[in-house]
Motif scaffolding. Structure first.
Motif, PDB file in Angstrom:
ATOM      1  N   ARG A  32      -1.026  -4.718   5.911  1.00  0.00           N
ATOM      2  CA  ARG A  32      -1.313  -4.654   4.460  1.00  0.00           C
ATOM      3  C   ARG A  32      -2.137  -3.417   4.122  1.00  0.00           C
ATOM      4  O   ARG A  32      -2.211  -3.015   2.966  1.00  0.00           O
ATOM      5  CB  ARG A  32      -1.992  -5.934   3.996  1.00  0.00           C
ATOM      6  CG  ARG A  32      -3.345  -6.149   4.583  1.00  0.00           C
ATOM      7  CD  ARG A  32      -3.829  -7.592   4.445  1.00  0.00           C
ATOM      8  NE  ARG A  32      -4.886  -7.847   5.407  1.00  0.00           N
ATOM      9  CZ  ARG A  32      -6.133  -7.445   5.268  1.00  0.00           C
ATOM     10  NH1 ARG A  32      -6.495  -6.802   4.177  1.00  0.00           N
ATOM     11  NH2 ARG A  32      -7.032  -7.685   6.190  1.00  0.00           N
ATOM     12  N   LYS A  33      -2.783  -2.793   5.136  1.00  0.00           N
ATOM     13  CA  LYS A  33      -3.496  -1.532   4.879  1.00  0.00           C
ATOM     14  C   LYS A  33      -2.658  -0.318   5.310  1.00  0.00           C
ATOM     15  O   LYS A  33      -3.166   0.799   5.410  1.00  0.00           O
ATOM     16  CB  LYS A  33      -4.829  -1.513   5.660  1.00  0.00           C
ATOM     17  CG  LYS A  33      -5.912  -2.392   5.036  1.00  0.00           C
ATOM     18  CD  LYS A  33      -7.184  -2.361   5.847  1.00  0.00           C
ATOM     19  CE  LYS A  33      -7.906  -1.034   5.779  1.00  0.00           C
ATOM     20  NZ  LYS A  33      -9.098  -0.973   6.668  1.00  0.00           N
ATOM     21  N   GLY A  34      -1.372  -0.558   5.602  1.00  0.00           N
ATOM     22  CA  GLY A  34      -0.499   0.545   6.009  1.00  0.00           C
ATOM     23  C   GLY A  34      -0.770   1.020   7.428  1.00  0.00           C
ATOM     24  O   GLY A  34      -0.322   2.093   7.830  1.00  0.00           O
ATOM     25  N   ILE A  35      -1.529   0.196   8.188  1.00  0.00           N
ATOM     26  CA  ILE A  35      -1.860   0.572   9.573  1.00  0.00           C
ATOM     27  C   ILE A  35      -0.735   0.097  10.486  1.00  0.00           C
ATOM     28  O   ILE A  35      -0.298  -1.052  10.375  1.00  0.00           O
ATOM     29  CB  ILE A  35      -3.204  -0.074  10.003  1.00  0.00           C
ATOM     30  CG1 ILE A  35      -4.337   0.442   9.110  1.00  0.00           C
ATOM     31  CG2 ILE A  35      -3.484   0.190  11.482  1.00  0.00           C
ATOM     32  CD1 ILE A  35      -5.644  -0.340   9.243  1.00  0.00           C
ATOM     33  N   ALA A  58      -9.220   3.076   9.037  1.00  0.00           N
ATOM     34  CA  ALA A  58      -8.918   3.563   7.684  1.00  0.00           C
ATOM     35  C   ALA A  58      -7.503   3.159   7.273  1.00  0.00           C
ATOM     36  O   ALA A  58      -6.624   2.940   8.122  1.00  0.00           O
ATOM     37  CB  ALA A  58      -9.064   5.082   7.645  1.00  0.00           C
ATOM     38  N   THR A  59      -7.281   3.062   5.959  1.00  0.00           N
ATOM     39  CA  THR A  59      -5.935   2.829   5.426  1.00  0.00           C
ATOM     40  C   THR A  59      -4.980   3.870   6.006  1.00  0.00           C
ATOM     41  O   THR A  59      -5.337   5.033   6.168  1.00  0.00           O
ATOM     42  CB  THR A  59      -5.969   2.955   3.883  1.00  0.00           C
ATOM     43  OG1 THR A  59      -6.877   1.966   3.395  1.00  0.00           O
ATOM     44  CG2 THR A  59      -4.609   2.723   3.267  1.00  0.00           C
ATOM     45  N   ASN A  60      -3.770   3.427   6.314  1.00  0.00           N
ATOM     46  CA  ASN A  60      -2.755   4.283   6.946  1.00  0.00           C
ATOM     47  C   ASN A  60      -3.175   4.759   8.336  1.00  0.00           C
ATOM     48  O   ASN A  60      -2.691   5.787   8.822  1.00  0.00           O
ATOM     49  CB  ASN A  60      -2.398   5.486   6.062  1.00  0.00           C
ATOM     50  CG  ASN A  60      -1.415   5.115   4.974  1.00  0.00           C
ATOM     51  OD1 ASN A  60      -0.319   4.637   5.262  1.00  0.00           O
ATOM     52  ND2 ASN A  60      -1.806   5.293   3.727  1.00  0.00           N
ATOM     53  N   LEU A  71      -2.875  -6.002  10.074  1.00  0.00           N
ATOM     54  CA  LEU A  71      -3.320  -4.706   9.551  1.00  0.00           C
ATOM     55  C   LEU A  71      -2.272  -4.000   8.684  1.00  0.00           C
ATOM     56  O   LEU A  71      -2.571  -3.009   8.023  1.00  0.00           O
ATOM     57  CB  LEU A  71      -3.721  -3.780  10.710  1.00  0.00           C
ATOM     58  CG  LEU A  71      -4.866  -4.276  11.610  1.00  0.00           C
ATOM     59  CD1 LEU A  71      -5.206  -3.231  12.672  1.00  0.00           C
ATOM     60  CD2 LEU A  71      -6.115  -4.587  10.779  1.00  0.00           C
ATOM     61  N   ARG A 108     -13.342  -0.622  12.589  1.00  0.00           N
ATOM     62  CA  ARG A 108     -13.017  -0.371  11.174  1.00  0.00           C
ATOM     63  C   ARG A 108     -12.012   0.773  11.143  1.00  0.00           C
ATOM     64  O   ARG A 108     -12.321   1.895  11.554  1.00  0.00           O
ATOM     65  CB  ARG A 108     -14.284  -0.032  10.399  1.00  0.00           C
ATOM     66  CG  ARG A 108     -15.119  -1.304  10.132  1.00  0.00           C
ATOM     67  CD  ARG A 108     -16.428  -0.959   9.495  1.00  0.00           C
ATOM     68  NE  ARG A 108     -16.265  -0.078   8.353  1.00  0.00           N
ATOM     69  CZ  ARG A 108     -17.178   0.819   7.966  1.00  0.00           C
ATOM     70  NH1 ARG A 108     -18.308   0.936   8.644  1.00  0.00           N
ATOM     71  NH2 ARG A 108     -16.984   1.561   6.902  1.00  0.00           N
ATOM     72  N   ASP A 150      -9.572   6.821  12.086  1.00  0.00           N
ATOM     73  CA  ASP A 150      -8.166   6.896  11.689  1.00  0.00           C
ATOM     74  C   ASP A 150      -7.247   6.342  12.774  1.00  0.00           C
ATOM     75  O   ASP A 150      -6.122   5.914  12.487  1.00  0.00           O
ATOM     76  CB  ASP A 150      -7.778   8.360  11.427  1.00  0.00           C
ATOM     77  CG  ASP A 150      -8.681   9.004  10.406  1.00  0.00           C
ATOM     78  OD1 ASP A 150      -8.608   8.592   9.237  1.00  0.00           O
ATOM     79  OD2 ASP A 150      -9.476   9.887  10.782  1.00  0.00           O
ATOM     80  N   VAL A 190       0.851  -1.184   0.000  1.00  0.00           N
ATOM     81  CA  VAL A 190       0.000   0.000   0.000  1.00  0.00           C
ATOM     82  C   VAL A 190       0.897   1.248   0.000  1.00  0.00           C
ATOM     83  O   VAL A 190       2.030   1.205   0.491  1.00  0.00           O
ATOM     84  CB  VAL A 190      -0.924  -0.023   1.255  1.00  0.00           C
ATOM     85  CG1 VAL A 190      -0.137   0.238   2.519  1.00  0.00           C
ATOM     86  CG2 VAL A 190      -2.054   0.964   1.135  1.00  0.00           C
TER      87      VAL A 190
END
Ligand code: NAD
Length: 444
Positions: free
Chosen positions: A146-149, A106-108, A144, A104, A78, A27
């Motif tokens: 893979r979502k940049g988290i 968010a990306t990053n 997480l 849920r 976030d 990502v």
């Protein structure tokens, strides 16, 4: 340079093949390039979870002070901050499942979990529960990523909750882009004048960065300048031209010196005394590799790596402390490596020197705390610099991909963590080694 795997995935002609081969699809990581500012979490939606612990009040205050909106409603957030300081039994761990199963993010996004230090627990089950939270946070980071988290854990002593402000600003902010899967200790041992961050964070401070002509050192010098510090960039005579160019660009002062030379500590002290009267921040970044399997390694390569990466640091610090040039309230950061955490084939010399620094900061920290000085190590994983550019293709590609974020870090990612550890707001952290490695599988 664009990421090769990202390019393959994004191109319709090759995307199907990349997917069929199961190649990782990294990502795009969100980064900021600038100082923290007054409200680094402005516009961010944060979920504050966990109940009944001693951290919740301070965490809510820190999030709000940094500009985040605490939002218990539905929808993606976030930031998730979980106060696990009340978790004392296996049943209490259920709150982790309930929160993160439903969350849920968010990306990053950012996750910060706070727990009670196991060493302070009243009974073995409470200690084990606190330690279990570390396994949870590291696993969550791997899921997480893979979502940049990024997911990090802070063990916070009850008397150190007022030190969470800086911790929240960094670990919940964009600056923690490549820092994930870490467990840090937050204590009240370092004397702090104020826990409120003044801005610019490093106004009036003098900082020394060694090995600053390029790579992580140059990026660190740039971040410290952004935070208002007066920066001295040091590098070897062979890098003099690049060093002066860097200093011209940044508005920093150049010092050409081989840090491993016998007279380097004395010359450095003379320079700092004459030009600035002392120093507040020291970033021991200069480092070298001379990789060979031990059987093939010449003694000169062993000696040189130990001298530059370890001996020089101890020598400089001893001189700065003996002369009183390192001022009260100072910050010292040593560049270690995940090779120092896990060892590495062909790096017995390098890993020895970098592991030594992990022990060094832990051993030095207690005596400096009463003067308000914090000392920590930063252990980078795979950072895209001239040092990693020189690696052969396969080890380079493996090093770059074997982490939760499936990509290498940028020099500024390491610089962000180093700069945070140089700010007054990081005063809850000392004697720690924090990795900036995207949660690399090596040394995890
Ligand atoms: P780099 O090779 O790009 O830059 C290192 C700088 O240190 C160079 O400018 C060099 O001239 C300088 N230097 C070397 N010996 C010196 C000496 N004796 N005196 C003064 N300056 C000297 O390295 P980098 O990748 O930016 O790494 C910076 C630090 O981070 C090093 O300590 C390195 O071991 C560590 N690190 C880097 C990575 C990575 O992935 N790049 C990973 C783990 C650790």
């Amino acid at each position: 340079m664009p990421d090769l795997l990202k390019t393959l995935h994004d191109n319709p002609a090759t995307g199907w093949l990349a997917r069929a081969l199961g190649l990782p699809d990294p990502v795009e990581l969100a980064r900021v390039d600038g100082p923290y500012g007054a409200l680094p979490l402005d516009g961010k939606r944060a979920l504050l979870a966990g109940a009944g612990g001693y951290g919740a009040g301070a965490l809510a205050a820190a999030l709000t002070a940094a500009g985040a909106a605490i939002d218990q409603g539905k929808g993606a957030v976030d930031i998730v901050v979980f106060d696990g300081t009340a978790c004392r039994t296996p049943g209490d761990c259920r709150a982790l499942y309930d929160t993160f199963h439903a969350a849920r993010i968010a990306t990053n996004g950012r996750v910060l979990i706070v727990a009670a230090p196991p060493v302070l627990a009243q009974d073995p089950v409470a200690a084990a529960t606190a330690r279990g939270i570390e396994g949870f946070s590291r696993s969550l980071g791997k899921e997480l990523g893979r979502k940049g988290i990024t997911v990090n854990l802070a063990y916070v002593a009850p008397d150190a909750v007022d030190r969470l402000d800086g911790v929240v600003r960094f670990f919940c902010g964009r600056q923690a882009t490549y820092v994930s899967g870490q467990a840090i200790d937050v204590t009240a041992t370092v004397v702090m004048q104020s826990t409120t961050q003044a801005l610019p964070a490093l106004a009036g401070k003098v900082a020394l960065v060694t090995g600053a002509a390029r790579g992580i050192g140059m990026a660190t010098a740039a971040r410290l300048v952004q935070e208002g510090a007066t920066v001295v960039c040091l590098d070897v005579p062979a890098a003099s031209q690049a060093l002066h160019e860097t200093c011209r660009t940044l508005g920093a002062t150049a010092l050409v010196l081989d840090i491993a030379a016998a007279d380097a500590p004395a010359r450095l002290c003379d320079f700092l005394r004459e030009r600035f009267g002392g120093v507040d921040i020291v970033v021991h970044n200069a480092g070298i590799t001379r990789d060979r399997s031990l059987a093939k390694m010449p003694a000169t390569d062993w000696d040189l790596v130990l001298a530059v990466n370890f001996g020089a640091i101890a020598g400089v610090d001893e001189a700065l402390l003996a002369t009183g040039l390192l001022r009260d309230g100072g910050r010292v950061v040593c560049l270690s490596s995940i090779s120092g955490v896990a060892g590495n084939f062909g790096q017995a010399n390098y890993a020895t020197s970098k592991a030594a620094l992990i022990g060094y900061v832990a051993a030095r920290a207690p005596a400096l705390a009463s003067r308000g000085i914090a000392i920590n190590a930063v252990a980078p994983g795979f950072i895209e610099t001239p040092m990693t550019e020189r690696m052969p293709f396969m080890p380079r590609e493996l090093g770059r991909r074997l982490n939760s974020l499936k990509q290498g870090g940028q020099p500024r990612d390491a610089a962000e963590l180093i700069a945070f550890l140089c700010t007054p707001g990081s005063g809850g952290i000392t004697g720690n080694t924090i990795r900036v490695c995207g949660q690399a599988l090596v040394g995890a």
